[in-house]
Design an enzyme around this catalytic site. Structure first.
Site, PDB file in Angstrom:
ATOM      1  N   LYS A  82       4.967   0.162 -22.599  1.00  0.00           N
ATOM      2  CA  LYS A  82       4.144   0.291 -21.401  1.00  0.00           C
ATOM      3  C   LYS A  82       2.715   0.548 -21.852  1.00  0.00           C
ATOM      4  O   LYS A  82       2.484   1.050 -22.958  1.00  0.00           O
ATOM      5  CB  LYS A  82       4.633   1.473 -20.558  1.00  0.00           C
ATOM      6  CG  LYS A  82       4.256   1.396 -19.113  1.00  0.00           C
ATOM      7  CD  LYS A  82       5.283   0.630 -18.295  1.00  0.00           C
ATOM      8  CE  LYS A  82       4.843   0.495 -16.850  1.00  0.00           C
ATOM      9  NZ  LYS A  82       5.853  -0.217 -16.053  1.00  0.00           N
ATOM     10  N   GLY A 182       9.839   1.153   3.043  1.00  0.00           N
ATOM     11  CA  GLY A 182       8.819   0.471   2.249  1.00  0.00           C
ATOM     12  C   GLY A 182       9.078  -1.025   2.308  1.00  0.00           C
ATOM     13  O   GLY A 182      10.014  -1.519   1.663  1.00  0.00           O
ATOM     14  N   VAL A 183       8.290  -1.733   3.118  1.00  0.00           N
ATOM     15  CA  VAL A 183       8.488  -3.184   3.224  1.00  0.00           C
ATOM     16  C   VAL A 183       7.241  -3.912   2.709  1.00  0.00           C
ATOM     17  O   VAL A 183       6.586  -4.663   3.427  1.00  0.00           O
ATOM     18  CB  VAL A 183       8.890  -3.625   4.653  1.00  0.00           C
ATOM     19  CG1 VAL A 183      10.364  -3.346   4.880  1.00  0.00           C
ATOM     20  CG2 VAL A 183       8.057  -2.926   5.733  1.00  0.00           C
ATOM     21  N   GLY A 184       6.938  -3.629   1.437  1.00  0.00           N
ATOM     22  CA  GLY A 184       5.860  -4.332   0.743  1.00  0.00           C
ATOM     23  C   GLY A 184       6.434  -5.602   0.138  1.00  0.00           C
ATOM     24  O   GLY A 184       7.285  -6.276   0.742  1.00  0.00           O
ATOM     25  N   LYS A 185       6.023  -5.924  -1.082  1.00  0.00           N
ATOM     26  CA  LYS A 185       6.429  -7.192  -1.698  1.00  0.00           C
ATOM     27  C   LYS A 185       7.953  -7.264  -1.876  1.00  0.00           C
ATOM     28  O   LYS A 185       8.582  -8.255  -1.550  1.00  0.00           O
ATOM     29  CB  LYS A 185       5.723  -7.358  -3.050  1.00  0.00           C
ATOM     30  CG  LYS A 185       4.205  -7.524  -2.906  1.00  0.00           C
ATOM     31  CD  LYS A 185       3.547  -7.947  -4.200  1.00  0.00           C
ATOM     32  CE  LYS A 185       3.580  -6.895  -5.288  1.00  0.00           C
ATOM     33  NZ  LYS A 185       2.697  -5.739  -5.058  1.00  0.00           N
ATOM     34  N   GLY A 187      10.401  -4.922  -0.631  1.00  0.00           N
ATOM     35  CA  GLY A 187      11.142  -4.543   0.578  1.00  0.00           C
ATOM     36  C   GLY A 187      11.181  -5.652   1.611  1.00  0.00           C
ATOM     37  O   GLY A 187      12.226  -5.908   2.215  1.00  0.00           O
TER      38      GLY A 187
END
Ligand code: NAD
Length: 354
Positions: A82, A182-185, A187
């Site tokens: 990372k 959470g309904v971003g990319k 979700g």
């Protein structure tokens, strides 16, 4: 001070940690390579205004170790790494800084492969690509695999079927109630798959416009975040931020199972036991959210979307194996996942390649 840093790094068996500074562009970054036992260390570059260097180091060490386990559980010939870039991406992002970062990544000779993460985007990886071939998740015109989120969502569906199958005896999602927080990319793509499979879906997000889009597009049921978190659902799918499952929230849950993409959902390790004691089946996030990394890994051998999509099914099999191991051995699902990852690492020679 030097010993303190080495102690910190060695505690979790990291192989190498590299500090990168480029005064002309203002770049200050740390690259952590946790393990290259199974292959080059792949992991995103997080661009954040960390409070100080210590906070950045702690984050990069924790995240890189997590990537080793995620890649091992995904059955990939990849290790864990990372990078963190210290600064505010809103004001400090520049091509010069990203290119300087790319040169540092290149100097590691392929031991670390970078990608996007919180605070960086595909367009940034396209800039990094100008300096190094050791970058994944670039745009498709550059031979990359594009946004990994649809693959993460598709992989999550395989995991959800495994969870529902384990809990209710059938992997069928038809009629199951899933609460997606959470309904971003990820979700939003998950909601589309779930509705297509006949599930009843409740959605919540801090951003009302995203919830509204799910209601209009998929007929999902809108609710507030707290109601979704405590819904009497078959599965709670946290797809926003981490640390949402803790000593305060777990006693209030009414779901039968938890399976979502959010990274580091447990606030502390004891939360796995808290969930198990309440009879809530927890599918560890680093097992179920590996669709993106599986997709990106395909880039390294020449991207083929059909092959990448087929490989996502392995997430369902691994999830089933982890849940069954936990039952059989009387341990938490997190302990079962760690044991499986460590078995794969041991077969590859341990956690360190040196
Ligand atoms: P995103 O930023 O596109 O979406 C996150 C959504 O969560 C946003 O709509 C945001 O408004 C909402 N949100 C933020 N805080 C919230 C809160 N407290 N309560 C409810 N909603 C909240 O991110 P994403 O790419 O969809 O990723 C979602 C999660 O999955 C993250 O934790 C990410 O680290 C993890 N993840 C993503 C991928 C991927 O391929 N994108 C892969 C593995 C893991």
């Amino acid at each position: 001070m030097r010993d303190a840093v080495f102690d910190h790094i060695e505690r979790h068996g990291h192989e190498q940690v590299v500090w990168c500074a480029h005064r002309p562009s203002g770049l200050r970054a740390i690259v952590a390579i946790h393990s290259t036992v199974l292959g080059p260390a792949l992991g995103g570059a997080r661009f954040r205004p960390y409070a100080d260097e210590d906070e950045a180091l702690t984050d990069v060490l924790r995240l890189s170790r997590g990537m080793t386990y995620k890649a091992a559980l995904a059955g990939l010939d990849l290790g864990g790494g990372k990078a963190v870039i210290l600064g505010d991406p809103a004001t400090q992002r520049s091509d010069a800084l990203l290119r300087a970062y790319g040169r540092f990544v290149d100097s590691l000779g392929g031991r670390y492969i970078t990608a996007e993460d919180v605070g960086t985007a595909q367009a940034d990886m396209d800039v990094v690509r100008q300096e190094t071939a050791h970058v994944a998740g670039t745009s498709e015109v550059l031979g990359g695999s594009g946004d990994p989120s649809p693959a993460t969502a598709a992989g999550l569906v395989h995991a959800l079927r495994a969870v529902v199958g384990h809990r209710f005896g059938s992997p069928c999602l038809d009629g199951r109630h899933v609460a997606v927080v959470g309904v971003g990319k990820v979700g939003s793509a998950l909601v589309g798959h779930l509705v297509a499979a006949g599930a009843k879906v409740s959605v919540a997000d801090l951003d009302p416009s995203r919830v509204h889009a799910m209601v209009v597009r998929h007929g999902a049921r809108a609710c507030c975040v707290d109601d979704a978190m405590t819904a009497d659902a078959d599965v709670l799918a946290p797809c926003a931020l981490g640390a949402v499952l803790d000593a305060t929230t777990i006693p209030r849950l009414r779901c039968a199972a938890v399976c979502g993409s959010a990274n580091n959902q447990l606030a502390e390790p004891e939360d796995a036991r808290r969930l198990a004691d309440r009879g809530i089946l927890y599918a560890p996030d680093y097992v179920v959210s590996s669709g993106g990394i599986i997709n990106i890994a395909e880039e390294l051998v020449g991207y083929d979307r059909t092959r990448a999509t087929a490989r996502l099914a392995a997430i369902g099999a691994t999830t089933s194996e982890v849940l069954a191991d936990a039952d059989r051995l009387g341990i938490t699902t997190v302990e079962a996942a760690d044991r499986l990852a460590e078995r794969r690492l041991q077969a590859g020679g341990g956690t360190s390649a040196f």
